[in-house]
Design a protein around this motif. Structure first.
Motif, short mmCIF file in Angstrom:
data_model
loop_
_atom_site.label_atom_id
_atom_site.label_comp_id
_atom_site.label_asym_id
_atom_site.label_seq_id
_atom_site.Cartn_x
_atom_site.Cartn_y
_atom_site.Cartn_z
N CYS A 36 1.72 4.77 1.69
CA CYS A 36 1.54 5.47 2.97
C CYS A 36 0.70 6.72 2.73
O CYS A 36 0.94 7.48 1.78
CB CYS A 36 2.90 5.84 3.56
SG CYS A 36 2.79 6.83 5.07
N LEU A 37 -0.30 6.94 3.56
CA LEU A 37 -1.17 8.11 3.41
C LEU A 37 -0.44 9.41 3.75
O LEU A 37 -0.90 10.49 3.36
CB LEU A 37 -2.41 7.97 4.28
CG LEU A 37 -3.40 6.90 3.87
CD1 LEU A 37 -4.55 6.82 4.86
CD2 LEU A 37 -3.93 7.15 2.47
N CYS A 38 0.67 9.33 4.45
CA CYS A 38 1.41 10.53 4.85
C CYS A 38 2.49 10.89 3.83
O CYS A 38 2.50 11.99 3.30
CB CYS A 38 2.02 10.31 6.23
SG CYS A 38 2.81 11.75 6.92
N ARG B 195 0.86 -1.19 0.00
CA ARG B 195 0.00 0.00 0.00
C ARG B 195 0.89 1.23 0.00
O ARG B 195 2.05 1.18 0.40
CB ARG B 195 -0.88 0.05 1.25
CG ARG B 195 -1.96 -0.99 1.30
CD ARG B 195 -2.91 -0.67 2.46
NE ARG B 195 -3.89 -1.70 2.67
CZ ARG B 195 -5.10 -1.71 2.14
NH1 ARG B 195 -5.48 -0.73 1.36
NH2 ARG B 195 -5.93 -2.68 2.39
N ARG C 221 -2.41 2.01 7.40
CA ARG C 221 -2.21 2.85 6.22
C ARG C 221 -1.01 3.78 6.31
O ARG C 221 -0.78 4.57 5.43
CB ARG C 221 -3.47 3.67 5.94
CG ARG C 221 -4.72 2.86 5.67
CD ARG C 221 -4.58 1.92 4.48
NE ARG C 221 -4.23 2.57 3.25
CZ ARG C 221 -5.09 2.92 2.31
NH1 ARG C 221 -6.36 2.63 2.45
NH2 ARG C 221 -4.68 3.52 1.23
#
Length: 75
Positions: free
Chosen positions: A51-53, A49, A66
């Motif tokens: 990373c959302l950051c 996935r 996430r």
């Protein structure tokens, strides 16, 4: 637990099955078979996935995981 992972047995013989096939060794206690099934299910849910950051790719253990390790440590 997903439908593909199941525990079968009774008494002193328990086993974990994935898609109808036994995986791993038979267990002597239901609790040990449950633990093995949980580990297998977590591994089956792992996938890359972003990373959302920071956007870096990492291996996520599931939908709620996430953030990469670096960003998780910062926050």
């Amino acid at each position: 637990m997903s439908a593909a992972v199941e525990i079968r047995g009774s008494g002193d013989s328990w086993a974990v099955f994935h898609s109808g096939h036994q995986v791993g060794l038979s267990q002597t206690h239901c609790d040990k078979a449950c633990a093995a099934a949980n580990v297998l299910e977590r591994r089956l849910n792992e996938r890359p996935r972003a990373c959302l950051c920071c956007g870096a790719s990492f291996i996520s253990s599931g939908f709620g995981h996430r953030l990469c390790t670096t960003c998780r440590a910062k926050g």
